[in-house]
Each structure stands twice: as structure tokens, then as C-alpha cells.
Design a protein around this motif. Structure first.
Motif, mmCIF file in Angstrom:
data_model
loop_
_atom_site.group_PDB
_atom_site.id
_atom_site.type_symbol
_atom_site.label_atom_id
_atom_site.label_comp_id
_atom_site.label_asym_id
_atom_site.label_seq_id
_atom_site.Cartn_x
_atom_site.Cartn_y
_atom_site.Cartn_z
ATOM 1 N N LEU A 63 -7.437 12.206 8.785
ATOM 2 C CA LEU A 63 -7.373 10.974 9.580
ATOM 3 C C LEU A 63 -7.438 11.319 11.062
ATOM 4 N N LYS A 64 -8.380 10.724 11.758
ATOM 5 C CA LYS A 64 -8.526 10.979 13.188
ATOM 6 C C LYS A 64 -7.501 10.165 13.971
ATOM 7 N N LYS A 101 -7.692 8.922 16.895
ATOM 8 C CA LYS A 101 -8.272 7.753 17.568
ATOM 9 C C LYS A 101 -8.382 6.562 16.614
ATOM 10 N N ASP A 102 -8.600 6.826 15.312
ATOM 11 C CA ASP A 102 -8.648 5.739 14.338
ATOM 12 C C ASP A 102 -7.263 5.129 14.126
ATOM 13 N N ALA A 129 -6.423 3.103 17.313
ATOM 14 C CA ALA A 129 -7.162 1.834 17.343
ATOM 15 C C ALA A 129 -6.540 0.822 16.380
ATOM 16 N N ALA A 130 -6.128 1.282 15.199
ATOM 17 C CA ALA A 130 -5.500 0.385 14.227
ATOM 18 C C ALA A 130 -4.175 -0.150 14.751
ATOM 19 N N GLU A 163 -4.428 -0.107 5.055
ATOM 20 C CA GLU A 163 -5.735 0.193 5.617
ATOM 21 C C GLU A 163 -6.043 1.690 5.676
ATOM 22 N N LEU A 164 -5.036 2.501 6.024
ATOM 23 C CA LEU A 164 -5.291 3.922 6.275
ATOM 24 C C LEU A 164 -4.516 4.866 5.372
#
Length: 93
Positions: free
Chosen positions: A21-22, A24-25, A28-29, A87-88
Motif C-alpha cells: 500500500l502506497k 500517498k494512496d 488521499a483516502a 476500501e484499502l
């Protein structure tokens, strides 16, 4: 930069995330979850034995219209955690 009228609420949350998992992702979430979240700082990261990572984030919450109460911030956090999990695949530690 104008000085805010109302104080911020600062809280630290630790998450267990997939190794791929990045950041930045994730960031952003989190920012996309609530307009009251106005700052995120990565304060700790380490790799776990199961090949996942632990990230501790310092989140800053504030409103331009009022002082946020602890209960309001807790509700925002509950919704944030549920959203990140679905979501992640992020889990609260």
C-alpha cells in the motif's frame, strides 16, 4: 498564513497496512473522508513479521466555524476507520 480562530484537535492513530500500500494512496483516502481533517503526519513506520507494515499517523482536525468537540472527532474517526478497512484493507492497531 492566517492564524486559526478555533483550535485543532490532534490525535494519533496506528494502522496495520499491506506492505504494497502506497502512503500517498492512504493519505488521499484519509483527506477524502472529511473536510475536518486538515493535516496528516507520518510519525512512525515499521515492518511486521507477517510482511505488513505498521504506520502511526498524527491527524489534525479543525473547523473554520467552531471548536470541534471530542465526540465529533471520535465519530469522524470511526467513519474513517470503517472506510479505510473496507476500501484499502487497513486495520486499526
Amino acid at each position: 498564513i492566517p492564524i486559526p480562530i478555533y483550535p485543532s484537535v490532534i490525535r494519533d492513530l496506528s494502522f496495520k497496512v499491506a506492505n504494497n500500500l502506497k502512503y500517498k494512496d492512504l493519505e488521499a483516502a484519509i483527506f477524502g473522508q472529511s473536510d475536518f481533517i486538515n493535516g496528516i503526519l507520518l510519525i512512525d513506520e515499521y515492518y511486521l513479521k507477517d510482511k505488513s507494515r505498521s504506520l502511526t499517523l498524527r491527524l489534525s482536525y479543525s473547523s473554520s466555524n467552531k471548536t470541534l468537540e471530542g465526540e465529533e472527532v471520535s465519530k469522524i474517526e470511526e467513519e474513517l476507520i470503517a472506510s479505510l478497512q473496507s476500501e484499502l484493507g487497513v486495520k486499526l492497531r
